[in-house]
Design an enzyme around this catalytic site. Structure first.
Site, PDB file in Angstrom:
ATOM      1  N   LYS A 151       0.859  -1.183   0.000  1.00  0.00           N
ATOM      2  CA  LYS A 151       0.000   0.000   0.000  1.00  0.00           C
ATOM      3  C   LYS A 151       0.897   1.234   0.000  1.00  0.00           C
ATOM      4  CE  LYS A 151      -3.565   2.414   2.605  1.00  0.00           C
ATOM      5  NZ  LYS A 151      -4.535   2.346   3.707  1.00  0.00           N
ATOM      6  N   LYS A 207      -2.229  -1.550  -3.788  1.00  0.00           N
ATOM      7  CA  LYS A 207      -3.073  -0.354  -3.717  1.00  0.00           C
ATOM      8  C   LYS A 207      -2.225   0.895  -3.818  1.00  0.00           C
ATOM      9  CE  LYS A 207      -6.061   1.821  -0.374  1.00  0.00           C
ATOM     10  NZ  LYS A 207      -6.520   1.806   0.991  1.00  0.00           N
TER      11      LYS A 207
HETATM   12  C1  PBG Z   1      -7.385   3.524   5.667  1.00  0.00           C
HETATM   13  C2  PBG Z   1      -7.678   3.337   4.235  1.00  0.00           C
HETATM   14  C3  PBG Z   1      -7.516   4.260   3.204  1.00  0.00           C
HETATM   15  C4  PBG Z   1      -8.041   3.658   2.063  1.00  0.00           C
HETATM   16  C5  PBG Z   1      -8.478   2.401   2.424  1.00  0.00           C
HETATM   17  N1  PBG Z   1      -8.227   2.202   3.766  1.00  0.00           N
HETATM   18  C6  PBG Z   1      -7.024   5.647   3.218  1.00  0.00           C
HETATM   19  C7  PBG Z   1      -5.649   5.901   3.623  1.00  0.00           C
HETATM   20  O1  PBG Z   1      -4.833   5.006   3.845  1.00  0.00           O
HETATM   21  O2  PBG Z   1      -5.343   7.086   3.743  1.00  0.00           O
HETATM   22  C8  PBG Z   1      -8.146   4.316   0.705  1.00  0.00           C
HETATM   23  C9  PBG Z   1      -9.182   3.744  -0.201  1.00  0.00           C
HETATM   24  C10 PBG Z   1      -9.579   4.622  -1.327  1.00  0.00           C
HETATM   25  O3  PBG Z   1      -8.979   5.672  -1.602  1.00  0.00           O
HETATM   26  O4  PBG Z   1     -10.556   4.261  -2.002  1.00  0.00           O
HETATM   27  N2  PBG Z   1      -6.192   3.126   6.153  1.00  0.00           N
END
Ligand code: PBG
Length: 319
Positions: free
Chosen positions: A185, A238
């Protein structure tokens, strides 16, 4: 050697016969923002046609989508009030939603987000200390499993949280609840619209101390190796669209690993805006979803799920 090669695909049926990549309804995981209360369906200003739902209100929507082949949802609890007490309490918002939806849909794959960012006052995914955060995440995961979650998906990017969660699940008798780990991520500005939806914008700083640096593809392999070693059954890459190289590299490294790509909020809204303003045809979303699968993802978490299911069930692009 190719002197006689005439590759024009002149008709539709020929093209279909040579199609390599197919999207199917079970490829899709629909992310849902869940709020407390009854009969709530509230628009999210940053994401066109995406809503915050109370669990009761989303049931008919899930029914409709299941009739078109929906198999899986991913739940994000968005609490009314901040505070860690609500995150891991046995009757936390996400757990209650899981119970309601599990009762309504015994066969639905219900995946839960395991992260603190909607609960902490400062909007970060941790409480300061890495290992203390992992303990809370483990409690949260157990509460979701107890409520009937099929899988838990930690998205926080703390070190060693997969191992800690795995151990807690096993200790509480949930050996068969797998972990879908957000292994790769990246710290991305494509999450902007989501942070409004989940009310989790960091109040100071950013997430670069725990989410990955997008300059470093090799680090993604390292993170993935670690999460598999700690007990992740599936891994998430992601964002998806600007990270297809990471999806492909992970697929090459792990031919048999279930890989899920998260087609995140900013990616959705970007394409959505192009379609809504007439700059692109509605099938632009389909083209990008195919690209994610072509890169090597087995499945896709996407806000396009309702649109894609409508398209795949033959009703065309409804949006
Ligand atoms: C939380 C989380 C996020 C997303 C999914 N879980 C945001 C982040 O890490 O700031 C993003 C998902 C999206 O943008 O659709 N940890």
């Amino acid at each position: 050697m190719y002197a006689q090669f005439r590759p024009r695909r002149l008709d539709e049926s020929t093209r279909r016969r040579y199609q390599q990549i197919f999207l199917t309804p079970s490829d899709f995981i629909w992310p849902i923002f869940i709020v407390d209360g009854q009969d709530r369906k509230e628009p999210i200003p940053s994401m066109t046609d995406v809503y915050r739902w109370s669990a009761d209100r989303v049931i008919p929507e899930i029914e409709t989508l299941m009739a078109r082949g929906l198999t899986s949802i991913l739940i994000f609890g968005v609490p009314e009030h901040k505070g860690l007490a609500g995150a891991a309490a046995p009757d936390n918002l996400a757990a209650r939603a899981v119970s309601v939806l599990r009762k309504a849909f015994p066969s639905l794959e219900i995946i839960t987000d395991v992260c603190l960012c909607s609960y902490t006052e400062d909007g970060h995914c941790h409480v300061g200390d890495n290992d203390a955060t992992c303990q809370i995440l483990a409690e949260m995961a157990v509460s979701h499993a107890r409520a009937g979650a099929s899988l838990v998906a930690p998205s926080d990017m703390m070190d060693k949280r997969v191992g800690v969660i795995r151990q807690a699940l096993d200790q509480h008798g949930f050996q068969t609840v797998p972990i879908l780990s957000y292994a790769a991520k990246f710290a991305s500005s494509f999450y902007g619209p989501f942070r409004e939806a989940a009310d989790c914008t960091p109040q100071q700083g950013d997430r670069k101390q725990y989410q990955m640096d997008y300059h470093n593809p090799a680090e993604a392999m390292w993170e993935t190796d670690a999460d598999i070693a700690e007990g992740a059954a599936q891994i998430m890459v992601k964002p998806a669209l600007t990270y297809l190289d990471i999806v492909a590299a992970t697929r090459n490294r792990y031919p048999h690993l279930p890989i899920v790509a998260y087609n995140v909020s900013g990616e959705y809204q970007m394409i959505r805006t192009m379609i809504d303003t007439g700059q692109a045809k509605p099938d632009l979303c389909y083209e990008t979803l195919v690209a994610i699968k072509r890169a090597g993802a087995n499945r896709i978490v996407s806000y396009w799920t309702p649109t894609a299911l409508a398209f795949l069930s033959g009703t065309g692009f409804s949006r």
